[in-house]
Design a protein around this motif. Structure first.
Motif, PDB file in Angstrom:
ATOM      1  N   THR A 130       1.026  -1.396  -0.032  1.00 44.46           N
ATOM      2  CA  THR A 130       0.280  -0.271  -0.067  1.00 44.46           C
ATOM      3  C   THR A 130       1.079   1.257   0.181  1.00 44.46           C
ATOM      4  OG1 THR A 130      -1.675  -1.242   0.837  1.00 44.46           O
ATOM      5  CG2 THR A 130      -1.733   1.229   1.058  1.00 44.46           C
ATOM      6  N   LEU A 142       2.065   1.921  -3.263  1.00 42.20           N
ATOM      7  CA  LEU A 142       0.800   2.259  -4.359  1.00 42.20           C
ATOM      8  C   LEU A 142       0.802   3.730  -4.649  1.00 42.20           C
ATOM      9  CD1 LEU A 142      -1.499  -0.318  -4.508  1.00 42.20           C
ATOM     10  CD2 LEU A 142      -0.043   0.083  -6.125  1.00 42.20           C
ATOM     11  N   GLU A 192      -7.163  -1.489  -8.874  1.00 40.68           N
ATOM     12  CA  GLU A 192      -6.455  -1.974  -6.850  1.00 40.68           C
ATOM     13  C   GLU A 192      -7.449  -3.796  -6.400  1.00 40.68           C
ATOM     14  OE1 GLU A 192      -6.302  -1.675  -3.193  1.00 40.68           O
ATOM     15  OE2 GLU A 192      -7.505   0.357  -3.610  1.00 40.68           O
ATOM     16  N   CYS A 199      -6.129   5.632 -10.952  1.00 39.85           N
ATOM     17  CA  CYS A 199      -6.464   4.968 -10.063  1.00 39.85           C
ATOM     18  C   CYS A 199      -8.292   3.874  -9.834  1.00 39.85           C
ATOM     19  CB  CYS A 199      -6.558   5.139  -8.819  1.00 39.85           C
ATOM     20  SG  CYS A 199      -6.412   3.372  -7.789  1.00 39.85           S
ATOM     21  N   THR A 247     -10.406   0.742  -9.202  1.00 38.96           N
ATOM     22  CA  THR A 247     -11.018  -0.578  -7.923  1.00 38.96           C
ATOM     23  C   THR A 247     -11.685  -1.702  -8.517  1.00 38.96           C
ATOM     24  OG1 THR A 247     -12.676   0.414  -6.998  1.00 38.96           O
ATOM     25  CG2 THR A 247     -10.580   0.773  -5.872  1.00 38.96           C
ATOM     26  N   GLU A 270      -2.948  -4.322  -8.428  1.00 35.34           N
ATOM     27  CA  GLU A 270      -2.141  -5.102  -6.829  1.00 35.34           C
ATOM     28  C   GLU A 270      -2.897  -6.388  -7.084  1.00 35.34           C
ATOM     29  OE1 GLU A 270      -2.851  -4.128  -2.430  1.00 35.34           O
ATOM     30  OE2 GLU A 270      -4.622  -3.214  -3.745  1.00 35.34           O
TER      31      GLU A 270
END
Length: 363
Positions: free
Chosen positions: A18, A21, A37, A67, A69, A98
Motif C-alpha cells: 500500500t 502504491l 486495485e 486509480c 478498484t 495490485e
C-alpha cells in the motif's frame, strides 16, 4: 501502437504494497500510470486518498495517474481502460495491478496470455513480490499463498530488513533463493524504492537470459565453495552429469553442523536442469505438453534457454501454470558452449520424473 506494459504487484500482508502504491499514485514521478486495485484487499488505499462517487471507479490523481478498484472482472477493467485510452478519454502509459495479499498471481498473469484482445493491447513487464522481512519466516511457514507469491516473482523486494538482525535477513534470502532462484532480491525501505527499479524490469519477456544467481548454480554443480550447504537436501540434486561425485544428493545426507538454517522443507521449490546434448524438438514438445497437463496447476514459473537440434538459434521457452510460450532467440555465438538450461519453480514437483523425461528428449 506499442503494447502497454503491466506490472503485477503481490506480497505479504503488511509488506508495504500500500505504501508503494500510494507513492505511485501521489509522487511526482512524471509517469502516467493506471493502478488497478483489487478491492477485496485487506488494506484499501481508497479511504485515504480516493474520493469518488461515480459508479465507474476510475479516479484521476493529482499527479496524472489513474486509480481504479476492481469489483468485477480484471479482464473487463483492462478492456474498459484500453477503450477509454483509445478514445482519448484517459491517458496512461502503463498499468500496475495490485493483487490482494492472499491471492495467487497466476490467474492474473494468465489473463494476459489467454485473452487475445488483452494480449494485443498489454504486455506483462514483471511480477513483483514484496516480502516483509520481520514476519516472513512465520508467513512462509504458515501460508502456502505466501510461498506461491515468492515462486511467482520476477523480482522480490524485502521490506523491514532494518527491524531484523542481519543474519536473519541472510537466512531469509537463502531460503527465498531456493524457492525462486530466478528473481533478484533487493532490500527496500518502506516502499522508498526508486520508481525506476519497479517499472520496466522486463522480467517476464522471452529473453535469452536465464536469471539465475551463478552461486546458486555453483551450489547445484556440487563445487563446494564453502558456503552454507544446509540446503543440499532441499533439492535432491540428481545432477545428470555426476562429474563431481563429492556432492551426494540423497535427502538423508544433510551436511552436518549447520542444518539449523533450513529445518523447514518448503513445498515451493526450484530445480535447475542442464544438458549438453541437444533436444529433439518433437520429443521435447510432447514431454513438456504432458507434464504441463498433469502438473500445470503446481508449476508456478518455468523457463529455459535450449539447445535444439535443427536450429542455429537458441530456443527460449517459459510458462506460468498450464500456459507455455516459446520463441527463437539469438544465434549461438561463435565458440559459445551450447547447453540447455531450464529452471522449474513449483509446488512438490517430482523432480526425478522431470529429469528422466527431459533426459529421454535428448538427441
Amino acid at each position: 501502437m506499442s503494447l502497454i506494459p503491466v506490472t503485477i504487484l503481490t506480497g505479504f500482508l503488511g509488506s508495504g504494497k500500500t505504501t508503494l502504491l500510494k507513492r505511485v499514485l501521489t509522487e511526482a514521478h512524471g509517469q502516467k500510470i493506471a493502478v488497478i486495485e483489487n478491492e477485496f484487499g485487506e488494506e484499501n488505499i481508497d479511504n485515504d486518498i480516493l474520493v469518488t462517487d461515480s459508479k465507474e471507479q476510475i479516479v484521476q490523481m493529482s499527479n496524472g495517474c489513474i486509480c481504479c478498484t476492481i469489483r468485477e472482472d480484471l479482464r473487463e477493467t483492462l478492456q474498459l481502460l484500453a477503450a477509454k485510452r483509445r478514445k482519448g478519454l484517459l491517458e496512461f502509459d502503463r498499468i500496475v495491478i495490485e493483487t490482494t495479499g492472499l491471492a495467487d498471481p497466476g490467474p492474473v498473469a494468465q489473463t494476459f496470455f489467454m485473452d487475445e484482445e488483452i494480449a494485443e493491447t498489454y504486455l506483462i513487464d514483471s511480477i513483483l513480490t514484496l516480502v516483509d522481512a520481520k514476519h516472513a519466516a512465520q508467513q512462509l511457514n504458515d501460508r502456502q499463498e505466501a510461498r506461491r507469491q515468492v515462486g511467482f516473482a520476477d523480482q522480490i523486494f524485502l521490506s523491514k530488513t532494518d527491524l531484523v538482525p542481519a543474519e536473519e535477513t541472510d537466512a531469509l534470502i537463502h531460503r527465498l533463493k531456493h524457492m525462486n532462484p530466478r528473481a533478484p532480491i533487493k532490500a527496500v525501505h518502506f516502499g522508498e524504492v526508486p520508481i525506476a527499479e519497479v517499472l520496466d524490469l522486463r522480467g517476464f519477456n522471452l529473453n535469452a537470459k536465464l536469471d539465475i544467481d551463478p552461486d546458486f548454480l555453483k551450489e547445484e554443480d556440487g563445487h563446494d565453495h564453502g558456503h552454507d550447504h544446509a540446503h543440499g537436501h532441499d533439492h535432491d540434486h540428481h545432477d545428470h552429469d555426476h562429474a563431481h561425485g563429492e556432492h551426494c544428493s540423497h535427502p538423508s545426507h544433510q551436511h552436518g553442523g549447520h542444518g539449523h538454517h533450513h529445518h523447514h522443507d518448503d513445498d515451493v521449490k526450484s530445480f535447475v536442469y542442464r544438458a549438453d546434448r541437444p533436444f529433439d524438438p518433437a520429443r521435447l514438445e510432447d514431454f513438456l505438453g504432458a507434464i504441463v497437463n498433469i502438473y500445470g496447476p503446481r508449476m508456478l514459473r518455468y523457463k529455459g534457454v535450449l539447445h535444439m537440434k535443427g536450429t542455429e538459434r537458441k530456443v527460449i521457452f517459459q510458462g506460468v501454470h498450464q500456459l507455455m510460450g516459446s520463441d527463437l532467440g539469438p544465434q549461438w555465438a561463435e565458440g559459445e558452449k551450447r547447453q540447455s538450461k531450464m529452471v522449474f519453480i513449483g509446488i512438490e514437483l517430482p523432480q526425478d520424473i522431470f529429469q528422466q523425461g527431459l533426459e529421454q528428449c535428448l538427441v
